[in-house]
Design a protein around this motif. Structure first.
Motif, PDB file in Angstrom:
ATOM      1  N   ILE A  61      10.497 -14.516   6.542  1.00  0.00           N
ATOM      2  CA  ILE A  61       9.618 -13.406   6.199  1.00  0.00           C
ATOM      3  C   ILE A  61       8.536 -13.907   5.256  1.00  0.00           C
ATOM      4  N   ILE A  62       7.295 -13.616   5.617  1.00  0.00           N
ATOM      5  CA  ILE A  62       6.149 -14.024   4.814  1.00  0.00           C
ATOM      6  C   ILE A  62       5.544 -12.776   4.174  1.00  0.00           C
ATOM      7  N   PHE A  63       5.454 -12.792   2.856  1.00  0.00           N
ATOM      8  CA  PHE A  63       4.824 -11.698   2.118  1.00  0.00           C
ATOM      9  C   PHE A  63       3.422 -12.115   1.705  1.00  0.00           C
ATOM     10  N   LYS A  64       2.483 -11.191   1.836  1.00  0.00           N
ATOM     11  CA  LYS A  64       1.097 -11.474   1.467  1.00  0.00           C
ATOM     12  C   LYS A  64       0.665 -10.535   0.355  1.00  0.00           C
ATOM     13  N   ARG A  65      -0.314 -10.990  -0.411  1.00  0.00           N
ATOM     14  CA  ARG A  65      -0.846 -10.147  -1.475  1.00  0.00           C
ATOM     15  C   ARG A  65      -1.629  -8.993  -0.861  1.00  0.00           C
ATOM     16  N   ASP A  66      -1.442  -7.827  -1.432  1.00  0.00           N
ATOM     17  CA  ASP A  66      -2.123  -6.617  -0.950  1.00  0.00           C
ATOM     18  C   ASP A  66      -3.539  -6.614  -1.516  1.00  0.00           C
ATOM     19  N   ILE A  67      -4.442  -7.368  -0.874  1.00  0.00           N
ATOM     20  CA  ILE A  67      -5.775  -7.607  -1.440  1.00  0.00           C
ATOM     21  C   ILE A  67      -6.602  -6.334  -1.545  1.00  0.00           C
ATOM     22  N   TYR A  68      -6.334  -5.344  -0.707  1.00  0.00           N
ATOM     23  CA  TYR A  68      -7.116  -4.107  -0.734  1.00  0.00           C
ATOM     24  C   TYR A  68      -6.360  -2.937  -1.376  1.00  0.00           C
ATOM     25  N   GLY A  69      -5.164  -3.187  -1.871  1.00  0.00           N
ATOM     26  CA  GLY A  69      -4.410  -2.111  -2.517  1.00  0.00           C
ATOM     27  C   GLY A  69      -4.005  -1.003  -1.572  1.00  0.00           C
ATOM     28  N   ARG A  70      -3.742  -1.329  -0.321  1.00  0.00           N
ATOM     29  CA  ARG A  70      -3.407  -0.293   0.664  1.00  0.00           C
ATOM     30  C   ARG A  70      -1.927   0.041   0.699  1.00  0.00           C
ATOM     31  N   ASP A  71      -1.067  -0.889   0.281  1.00  0.00           N
ATOM     32  CA  ASP A  71       0.373  -0.658   0.383  1.00  0.00           C
ATOM     33  C   ASP A  71       0.826   0.545  -0.435  1.00  0.00           C
ATOM     34  N   SER A  72       0.329   0.670  -1.660  1.00  0.00           N
ATOM     35  CA  SER A  72       0.802   1.743  -2.539  1.00  0.00           C
ATOM     36  C   SER A  72       0.449   3.110  -1.977  1.00  0.00           C
ATOM     37  N   LEU A  73      -0.736   3.247  -1.380  1.00  0.00           N
ATOM     38  CA  LEU A  73      -1.130   4.532  -0.806  1.00  0.00           C
ATOM     39  C   LEU A  73      -0.258   4.885   0.391  1.00  0.00           C
ATOM     40  N   LEU A  74       0.028   3.893   1.230  1.00  0.00           N
ATOM     41  CA  LEU A  74       0.878   4.147   2.388  1.00  0.00           C
ATOM     42  C   LEU A  74       2.299   4.459   1.943  1.00  0.00           C
ATOM     43  N   LEU A  75       2.797   3.760   0.923  1.00  0.00           N
ATOM     44  CA  LEU A  75       4.154   4.028   0.440  1.00  0.00           C
ATOM     45  C   LEU A  75       4.260   5.451  -0.087  1.00  0.00           C
ATOM     46  N   GLN A  76       3.261   5.902  -0.823  1.00  0.00           N
ATOM     47  CA  GLN A  76       3.274   7.278  -1.320  1.00  0.00           C
ATOM     48  C   GLN A  76       3.348   8.268  -0.167  1.00  0.00           C
ATOM     49  N   ALA A  77       2.564   8.022   0.877  1.00  0.00           N
ATOM     50  CA  ALA A  77       2.571   8.929   2.037  1.00  0.00           C
ATOM     51  C   ALA A  77       3.897   8.847   2.782  1.00  0.00           C
ATOM     52  N   LEU A  78       4.469   7.648   2.873  1.00  0.00           N
ATOM     53  CA  LEU A  78       5.733   7.467   3.581  1.00  0.00           C
ATOM     54  C   LEU A  78       6.872   8.170   2.854  1.00  0.00           C
ATOM     55  N   ASP A  79       6.825   8.188   1.521  1.00  0.00           N
ATOM     56  CA  ASP A  79       7.891   8.802   0.735  1.00  0.00           C
ATOM     57  C   ASP A  79       7.654  10.281   0.457  1.00  0.00           C
ATOM     58  N   ARG A  80       6.459  10.766   0.794  1.00  0.00           N
ATOM     59  CA  ARG A  80       6.145  12.176   0.541  1.00  0.00           C
ATOM     60  C   ARG A  80       6.932  13.062   1.502  1.00  0.00           C
ATOM     61  N   LYS A  81       7.302  14.244   1.035  1.00  0.00           N
ATOM     62  CA  LYS A  81       8.019  15.189   1.895  1.00  0.00           C
ATOM     63  C   LYS A  81       7.158  15.505   3.106  1.00  0.00           C
ATOM     64  N   PHE A  82       7.776  15.486   4.283  1.00  0.00           N
ATOM     65  CA  PHE A  82       7.004  15.627   5.507  1.00  0.00           C
ATOM     66  C   PHE A  82       6.521  17.054   5.702  1.00  0.00           C
ATOM     67  N   ALA A  83       5.301  17.189   6.239  1.00  0.00           N
ATOM     68  CA  ALA A  83       4.689  18.499   6.462  1.00  0.00           C
ATOM     69  C   ALA A  83       4.641  18.798   7.958  1.00  0.00           C
ATOM     70  N   LEU A  84       3.747  19.680   8.357  1.00  0.00           N
ATOM     71  CA  LEU A  84       3.663  20.123   9.748  1.00  0.00           C
ATOM     72  C   LEU A  84       3.252  18.992  10.673  1.00  0.00           C
ATOM     73  N   ILE A  85       3.663  19.045  11.927  1.00  0.00           N
ATOM     74  CA  ILE A  85       3.383  17.954  12.857  1.00  0.00           C
ATOM     75  C   ILE A  85       2.550  18.387  14.055  1.00  0.00           C
ATOM     76  N   ASN A  86       1.957  19.575  14.003  1.00  0.00           N
ATOM     77  CA  ASN A  86       1.222  20.039  15.187  1.00  0.00           C
ATOM     78  C   ASN A  86       0.188  19.022  15.649  1.00  0.00           C
ATOM     79  N   GLY A  87      -0.609  18.513  14.709  1.00  0.00           N
ATOM     80  CA  GLY A  87      -1.649  17.562  15.075  1.00  0.00           C
ATOM     81  C   GLY A  87      -1.081  16.324  15.708  1.00  0.00           C
ATOM     82  N   ALA A  88       0.029  15.815  15.124  1.00  0.00           N
ATOM     83  CA  ALA A  88       0.618  14.592  15.662  1.00  0.00           C
ATOM     84  C   ALA A  88       1.123  14.811  17.079  1.00  0.00           C
ATOM     85  N   TRP A  89       1.734  15.984  17.335  1.00  0.00           N
ATOM     86  CA  TRP A  89       2.241  16.236  18.680  1.00  0.00           C
ATOM     87  C   TRP A  89       1.087  16.361  19.680  1.00  0.00           C
TER      88      TRP A  89
END
Length: 545
Positions: A514-542
């Motif tokens: 496994i190769i880990f890379k530096r998060d040069i654009y700081g995108r990981d933290s924003l995605l992690l917050q969204a991934l851990d956030r309580k899930f909302a409605l899915i109409n758009g996704a469906w």
């Protein structure tokens, strides 16, 4: 089916005679409220406010989860969904288990409870299927430029849900929806490995201090050996008297290679910072990148060029195998290379360069104000939108410190042109393309975020030969003749080549490491917050299935 039969299938004892129409009517009433949105069953919000009503209306509001084996297999699958980096609570896991136990222990369960359990099971399945196929987080909420398809070949989500309901053992149906690409499967293995390792041993920290290198000894060298042993980078026995020997140097080099660092075997500030990243953060990093893979793995063509933005590398894939790879330079953190998909239609040899508005405003105007000869020194011409040349002396440059520049700036082909001698064009609204560069010395850096958003390629002529389907000596000679002519020339590809610009910070190396890379654009933290956030409605996704 009678209500008594329904109750027996729920493993409950007999109750007072009630018409089976009662549970149908309860489900109908609940469905009508769910369709209105924002409906709470117990402590669980129903997410499928469009698809779930359509599902029950199509079956006349009949309960869907009469089969006890299907229910238990589904809840068991939910209990293991953490293996995919997802959270069981996004699928009502605690509420479903509590309802199951309440119904099992109560000889006369309320019909409304049975209806609620059925509805929550269905909502859980709908949300889960959606997440398995296209990810929990909609990438457009984080990356407006994202244009990958969110379709999976399942044009009718209701038909897919019905398919899952037709089998008692729902597990194989759900496993079929999981990503099967080897890269995803290895990240999944790594997630389990890192969780197990974190539970067994404290990774510890290497204390701050002077740079560590071969030949040194002391407490911090012992901490280094323990840290590398905890992560599996150092396999040798831990010495009683810590000493930075050849084995430890090799372990440091291996760790550095796995983290995108210069593999010099010396523990300086950058290496020390990576060593001291907590294991919990590495686990989250794996989860975040598994989610990213759910975004696009379903949409891979047979042949494509992929730009690994955070890994500073481009790879050409044909028939599922990598046939070419090279280093790249990508956008600086304040001029990020965007993530999107397109196709390379043609290349241009000896290109001129029309400077993008951002570079004109932020770089060129200040440079001209500082040095009136800047344009001449860099072979840059001013043109109006009819292609007529404008005298730089006639331009009031101070006016355009804030105002929009009303002309085009074009740099002629030549050794100073930042595009080098070749560029690769793929349609996109971001003015981003691949190109050669005169700044070749920057390819020697381990991190290569130096551009204004475009991608600079280390060996562009090799790539051109592959894309023109002429990597032979004769093909390379014809390409070289076009380059040596000094004339700007457009060459269309025999077949357009799909290109994907993607960002991920954990991947699998050639040997499965496994190769880990530096998060040069700081995108990981924003995605992690969204991934851990309580899930909302899915109409758009469906709707985008």
């Amino acid at each position: 089916m009678t209500l008594a039969g329904f109750l027996l299938l729920f493993q409950a004892t007999a109750v007072s005679p009630v018409c089976s129409a009662e549970i149908h009517e309860i489900i109908r009433s609940e469905v009508e409220q769910i369709r209105a949105g924002g409906y709470l069953i117990g402590n669980a919000w129903v997410a499928s406010t469009s698809l779930l009503p359509r599902f029950y209306e199509a079956r006349g509001f009949e309960p869907a989860w009469q089969d006890a084996r299907r229910r238990d297999n589904f809840i068991k699958f939910l209990s293991e969904i953490g293996n995919e980096g997802l959270n069981p609570q996004d699928y009502h896991f605690t509420s479903l288990v509590a309802l199951r136990e309440e119904i099992r222990l109560n000889p006369h369960p309320e019909v409304r409870k049975l209806a609620h359990w059925d509805l929550l099971l269905t909502d859980s399945l709908m949300v889960l299927v959606n997440h398995l196929l296209v990810g929990k987080v909609d990438p457009l909420t984080l990356h407006p430029e994202w244009n990958f398809s969110r379709r999976n070949g399942y044009e009718d989500p209701l038909a897919l849900i019905r398919e899952g309901m037709e089998t008692a053992d729902i597990g194989p149906f759900l496993h079929r929806l999981l990503p099967t690409h080897p890269l995803y499967l290895r990240l999944k293995e790594a997630l389990a490995e890192y969780r197990a390792r974190a539970a067994e041993v404290n990774w510890g920290r290497v204390a701050e201090g002077e740079t560590l290198r071969g030949g040194m000894s002391g407490k911090r060298v012992g901490q280094l050996a323990q840290r590398l042993a905890a992560s599996g980078d150092f396999a040798g026995p831990l010495p009683e008297k810590p000493f930075f020997d050849h084995e430890l140097t090799a372990a440091v080099k291996g760790f550095q290679r796995r983290h995108g660092l210069q593999a010099d075997g010396v523990v300086g500030p950058r290496t020390l910072a990576e060593l001291n990243v907590p294991d919990e953060e590495r686990i989250d990093q794996l989860r975040v990148n598994m989610e990213r893979m759910r975004w696009f793995l379903h949409d891979l063509p047979e042949d494509f060029l992929i730009v690994d933005i955070a890994g500073f590398r481009a790879c050409l894939i044909q028939g599922g195998k990598m046939i070419w790879s090279a280093k790249v330079q990508v956008g600086r953190p304040f001029r990020e290379t965007p993530s999107f998909r397109s196709q390379i239609d043609y290349l241009v040899v000896n290109p001129d360069w029309t400077l993008p508005p951002t570079i004109v405003a932020e770089d060129v105007v200040p440079a001209v104000l500082a040095d009136s000869a800047y344009l001449e020194k860099n072979s840059i011409s001013i043109l109006d939108y009819q292609g007529r040349r404008i005298d730089p002396a006639r331009v009031d440059w101070r006016r355009y410190r804030q105002a929009k520049f009303p002309y085009l700036l074009r740099q002629e082909p030549g050794p100073q042109n930042p595009l080098g001698r070749i560029k690769f064009i793929f349609p996109n609204p971001h003015a981003v393309f691949l190109h050669d560069t005169p700044s070749r010395y920057l390819f020697g850096k381990s991190e290569r975020a130096f551009s204004s958003g475009c991608i600079r390629i280390e060996r562009p002529f090799e790539l051109a030969a592959f894309l023109l389907e002429s990597p032979s000596a004769a093909g390379m000679r014809r390409l070289r003749e076009a380059l040596d002519s000094g004339k700007t020339k457009t060459i269309f590809l025999p077949r357009p080549m799909p290109i994907m610009l993607l960002y991920w910070t954990a991947q699998v190396g050639p040997d499965g490491e496994i190769i880990f890379k530096r998060d040069i654009y700081g995108r990981d933290s924003l995605l992690l917050q969204a991934l851990d956030r309580k899930f909302a409605l899915i109409n758009g996704a469906w709707l985008s299935f």
